[in-house]
Design an enzyme around this catalytic site. Structure first.
Site, mmCIF file in Angstrom:
data_model
loop_
_atom_site.group_PDB
_atom_site.id
_atom_site.type_symbol
_atom_site.label_atom_id
_atom_site.label_comp_id
_atom_site.label_asym_id
_atom_site.label_seq_id
_atom_site.Cartn_x
_atom_site.Cartn_y
_atom_site.Cartn_z
ATOM 1 N N CYS A 358 32.425 48.906 33.433
ATOM 2 C CA CYS A 358 32.036 48.936 34.839
ATOM 3 C C CYS A 358 30.558 49.274 35.097
ATOM 4 O O CYS A 358 29.920 48.583 35.912
ATOM 5 C CB CYS A 358 32.962 49.847 35.640
ATOM 6 S SG CYS A 358 33.665 51.233 34.768
ATOM 7 N N ARG A 387 36.900 53.753 22.321
ATOM 8 C CA ARG A 387 37.288 55.088 22.794
ATOM 9 C C ARG A 387 37.797 55.893 21.612
ATOM 10 O O ARG A 387 38.595 55.403 20.805
ATOM 11 C CB ARG A 387 38.367 54.994 23.885
ATOM 12 C CG ARG A 387 37.862 54.330 25.155
ATOM 13 C CD ARG A 387 38.921 54.254 26.234
ATOM 14 N NE ARG A 387 38.438 53.440 27.359
ATOM 15 C CZ ARG A 387 39.200 53.053 28.386
ATOM 16 N NH1 ARG A 387 40.471 53.416 28.438
ATOM 17 N NH2 ARG A 387 38.682 52.320 29.351
ATOM 18 N N GLN A 405 38.970 44.393 26.640
ATOM 19 C CA GLN A 405 39.623 44.367 27.945
ATOM 20 C C GLN A 405 39.493 42.986 28.583
ATOM 21 O O GLN A 405 38.483 42.304 28.413
ATOM 22 C CB GLN A 405 38.985 45.393 28.884
ATOM 23 C CG GLN A 405 39.207 46.836 28.477
ATOM 24 C CD GLN A 405 38.535 47.791 29.452
ATOM 25 O OE1 GLN A 405 37.372 47.646 29.762
ATOM 26 N NE2 GLN A 405 39.285 48.772 29.928
ATOM 27 N N ASP A 407 38.626 42.398 31.531
ATOM 28 C CA ASP A 407 38.088 43.238 32.599
ATOM 29 C C ASP A 407 37.390 42.399 33.656
ATOM 30 O O ASP A 407 36.856 41.329 33.375
ATOM 31 C CB ASP A 407 37.079 44.220 31.987
ATOM 32 C CG ASP A 407 36.932 45.488 32.794
ATOM 33 O OD1 ASP A 407 37.661 45.643 33.786
ATOM 34 O OD2 ASP A 407 36.077 46.309 32.438
ATOM 35 N N HIS A 409 35.201 43.064 37.702
ATOM 36 C CA HIS A 409 34.820 43.917 38.828
ATOM 37 C C HIS A 409 34.443 43.027 39.996
ATOM 38 O O HIS A 409 33.641 42.107 39.848
ATOM 39 C CB HIS A 409 33.675 44.849 38.424
ATOM 40 C CG HIS A 409 34.096 45.838 37.378
ATOM 41 N ND1 HIS A 409 33.937 45.584 36.033
ATOM 42 C CD2 HIS A 409 34.715 47.042 37.481
ATOM 43 C CE1 HIS A 409 34.431 46.606 35.347
ATOM 44 N NE2 HIS A 409 34.904 47.499 36.199
ATOM 45 N N LYS A 494 44.336 53.862 42.267
ATOM 46 C CA LYS A 494 44.555 52.571 41.615
ATOM 47 C C LYS A 494 45.985 52.096 41.805
ATOM 48 O O LYS A 494 46.929 52.888 41.899
ATOM 49 C CB LYS A 494 44.239 52.650 40.121
ATOM 50 C CG LYS A 494 45.098 53.623 39.322
ATOM 51 C CD LYS A 494 44.707 53.616 37.841
ATOM 52 C CE LYS A 494 45.500 54.667 37.064
ATOM 53 N NZ LYS A 494 45.198 54.623 35.614
ATOM 54 N N HIS A 540 37.808 47.551 40.552
ATOM 55 C CA HIS A 540 37.990 47.444 39.108
ATOM 56 C C HIS A 540 39.368 46.814 38.888
ATOM 57 O O HIS A 540 40.353 47.298 39.445
ATOM 58 C CB HIS A 540 37.992 48.821 38.443
ATOM 59 C CG HIS A 540 36.788 49.654 38.741
ATOM 60 N ND1 HIS A 540 35.886 50.021 37.776
ATOM 61 C CD2 HIS A 540 36.351 50.222 39.901
ATOM 62 C CE1 HIS A 540 34.933 50.776 38.313
ATOM 63 N NE2 HIS A 540 35.204 50.909 39.611
#
Length: 669
Positions: A358, A387, A405, A407, A409, A494, A540
């Site tokens: 992000c 991570r 991910q 992912d 945004h 979320k 997100h």
């Protein structure tokens, strides 16, 4: 005489009772059937012991086995206590620590006096548990002073319990549950609630399942404990159904199937990272290509951002303070001494591998001036992240340290929020169904205790998500709509999307978060219609979650028997006799030219051996060729599955059939 208490029942009726009356007394007054069935009570919404006296006017609901969620939590908590009592009876000198309930059972952590426990100990412990249940020991709640409780634990040699009692906040009520009566009754420190007695448990509805190691308070610097796991249910039928699901889950284990299909492997030289083999990476590539086509059609732009970024960027975004312990830092030389992480000195180049994408996407958004007309911007990345998950938390490809991910945004105006949430839900719905998941639940995770932003911001963000889901018609029991207190991210509430797989397990995969904090912290803005700067709302979002975990879920959901468009190898051409080898090569070349992922098996082995081997590898189609097929230019087609029937068809017809069947869902029509 004390004033009578007014107790309001769920049907709106009010009963007046004397102070000290218990929910069990009220159940008995209503009727003998309810008195027998009631196992606990909800007092103003809080789950409590049925024998705990009422102290004030209250709303009361009696809990029975029909209230399955509450009932299961209770019995599992009780099984954990009975487990601890049984272990201390069988193994004197063992210290107890914690024993919570879990999603399908319970566990308890022990400090054995001698050797660690093993699975060979479990049958004897189960028998001791059944004896305790048969004794029907009352479970009595008591409130102790801190000093008395610490003294009792120290007297009994319970150093772990004494340490924990000493650290609980001043003024907090310390409660103990006594199993049985008298000075020698078994004690455990616990908030409760519990059933009225051990006899309320079904002795045939639990099973101890395994033993593992666990560190005291989850810290590897502390003592190693023995953890005993069990599963507990309301009755034997539920237990049997659960054990059947476990057997099926073991057959579907992605690690086992991954080895059989030669998809990937894991090894200690790269703990928490996956070695994808050619067939496994082909599966990855097919999923990624499908997702990319879906995102392109939905108006997303794809970007690629650095994996290694200056630590000051993570400090500014807030991840350094909230997430530092899970980040890989280069060089990792600054101790994490302050509550919000170390303060960066401004000297040297302290870098960190990104745990998420992000902040980098905000930096792309900030390049150039953005107008209100440019929004929404839907920015996607199949971003590789790292991570530092604890070693004990790693699990196959489901929980790893390096992951990718799916992912994205979305940078939107406030007036665009509802429409973008609806668009996202519609896209997620299509993708899940294309991948074979027909059922999922939607949950709203609300503000955590530690968070950024004002209460007003959180009020607005949470309500915006409620309104957006309501606008899609998905805030209904059909979609399992539920609100989860305290489970949001530190910067935003979320939406969570929980898939249900083929054997009834649920997996939280998709997420959507409404964030106004990060755009503020990283100074993202656009020029509004009024000519002034405004902050965008940052959504997100992920649908798969991570490729690694989702592929693990996909393997287990399909038991490796993927739809043809996803299968790494779609067909194998296998010969019965060497005279058909030349025709087999021609068949394979024809299929490959048509876009089918095909291999040949020309080994000098019996055809039954080849059938077994390729069935174990979950190849959708085995194409068997003998001399007759070579002479007639036909193919004997054997689909995967025990009930599948072999048929002989012309090569041209086979090519057309497989070409159509192998199309991904978004490419049909």
């Amino acid at each position: 005489m004390s004033a009578m208490l007014k107790i309001t029942l769920p049907d709106g009726s009010v009963r007046e009772v004397a102070p000290g009356t218990t929910p069990a007394d009220i159940a008995a007054a209503i009727g003998p059937g309810l008195a027998k069935a009631a196992i606990a009570a909800k007092v103003d919404g809080e789950l409590r012991d049925i024998m705990r006296p009422l102290e004030s006017d209250t709303n009361l609901a009696l809990v029975t086995a029909k209230d399955e969620a509450d009932a299961l939590e209770l019995v599992r908590h009780d099984y954990a206590h009975v487990l601890a009592e049984a272990v201390q009876q069988l193994f004197p000198g063992t210290q107890i620590t914690f024993g919570p309930s879990t999603d399908d059972g319970f566990y308890y952590d022990f400090a054995p006096k001698g050797r660690p426990f093993t699975e060979e100990d479990l049958p004897a412990i189960e028998e001791a548990m059944r004896r305790i249940i048969a004794r029907d020991e009352p479970l009595i709640r008591e409130v102790w002073s801190r000093a008395d409780l610490i003294a009792r634990w120290q007297r009994d040699g319970e150093t772990f319990k004494a340490e924990w009692a000493a650290e609980l906040p001043e003024g907090e009520e310390l409660t103990v549950y006594r199993a049985g009566k008298g000075e020698d009754a078994w004690l455990d420190m616990c908030r409760g609630p519990h059933l009225a007695s051990t006899g309320k448990l079904d002795p045939s509805a639990f099973k101890l399942t395994r033993v593992s190691g666990a560190y005291w308070r989850g810290d590897q610097k502390n003592a190693m404990l023995s953890r005993i796991y069990g599963t507990g249910w309301l009755n034997k039928k539920q237990l049997d159904q659960h054990l059947t699901r476990l057997e099926e889950a073991a057959k579907r284990d992605h690690r086992k199937i991954g080895q059989e299909m030669d998809l990937f492997h894991l090894q200690s030289e790269a703990q928490g990272s996956v070695f994808w083999h050619p067939k496994g990476y082909m599966l990855w590539r097919q999923l990624e290509a499908y997702m990319r086509r879906r995102l392109d059609a939905a108006g997303y732009v794809e970007v690629k951002t650095p994996q290694l970024m200056d630590a000051r960027q993570w400090e500014q975004s807030g991840h350094w303070g909230k997430y530092r312990e899970n980040m890989f830092v280069v060089p990792d030389e600054i101790p994490n001494t302050e509550e919000d992480g170390p303060v960066l000195s401004g000297e040297g180049d302290l870098m960190a591998l990104k745990p998420m994408n992000c902040p980098a996407h905000v930096l792309i958004f900030r390049q150039g001036i953005k107008s209100y007309r440019d929004l929404p911007i839907r920015m996607a990345e199949f971003g590789c992240c790292h991570r530092n998950e604890p070693h004990g938390a790693l699990h196959g490809i489901m929980r790893v340290r390096q992951f990718t991910q799916d992912d994205a945004h979305l940078f939107v105006r406030a007036d665009q929020l509802v429409d973008e949430v609806k668009r996202f839900c519609d896209l997620l719905d299509v993708i899940y169904k294309d991948l074979g998941f027909d059922s999922y639940a939607i949950k709203l995770a609300l503000r955590p205790e530690k968070r950024f932003g004002s209460d007003e911001m959180w009020d607005w963000s949470e309500q915006s998500l409620r309104d957006a889901v309501a606008a899609t018609g998905r805030d209904t029991p059909e979609f399992g709509w539920e609100e989860l207190e305290g489970e949001g991210a530190f910067y935003a509430p979320k939406l969570e999307f929980h898939l249900t797989d083929a054997i009834g397990r649920t997996w939280q995969c998709g997420t959507l978060q409404t964030d106004t904090v990060l755009p503020e912290r990283l100074d993202a803005s656009y020029v509004g219609e009024d000519g002034n700067r405004h902050r965008p709302i940052m959504l997100h979002r992920a649908i798969l979650g991570t490729f690694e975990r989702f592929l693990g879920i996909l393997i287990e959901h399909h038991a490796g028997k993927f739809p043809l468009w996803l299968a790494p190898v779609q067909a194998v051409v296998a010969t019965i006799v060497s005279d058909a080898d030349g025709y087999a090569e021609e068949v394979a070349a024809t299929l490959a030219a048509a876009g089918i992922r095909v291999e040949t098996d020309l080994r000098n082995e019996k055809i039954n051996y080849k059938v077994r081997e390729h069935s174990l590898a979950k190849v959708p189609y085995l194409l068997v060729l003998g001399k007759r097929e070579a002479d007639d230019r036909t193919v004997a087609v054997r689909p995967l599955g025990t009930d599948a029937r072999q048929e002989v068809i012309a090569l041209d017809a086979l090519v057309e059939r497989l070409k159509t069947e192998a199309l991904a869902p978004d490419l049909h029509g």
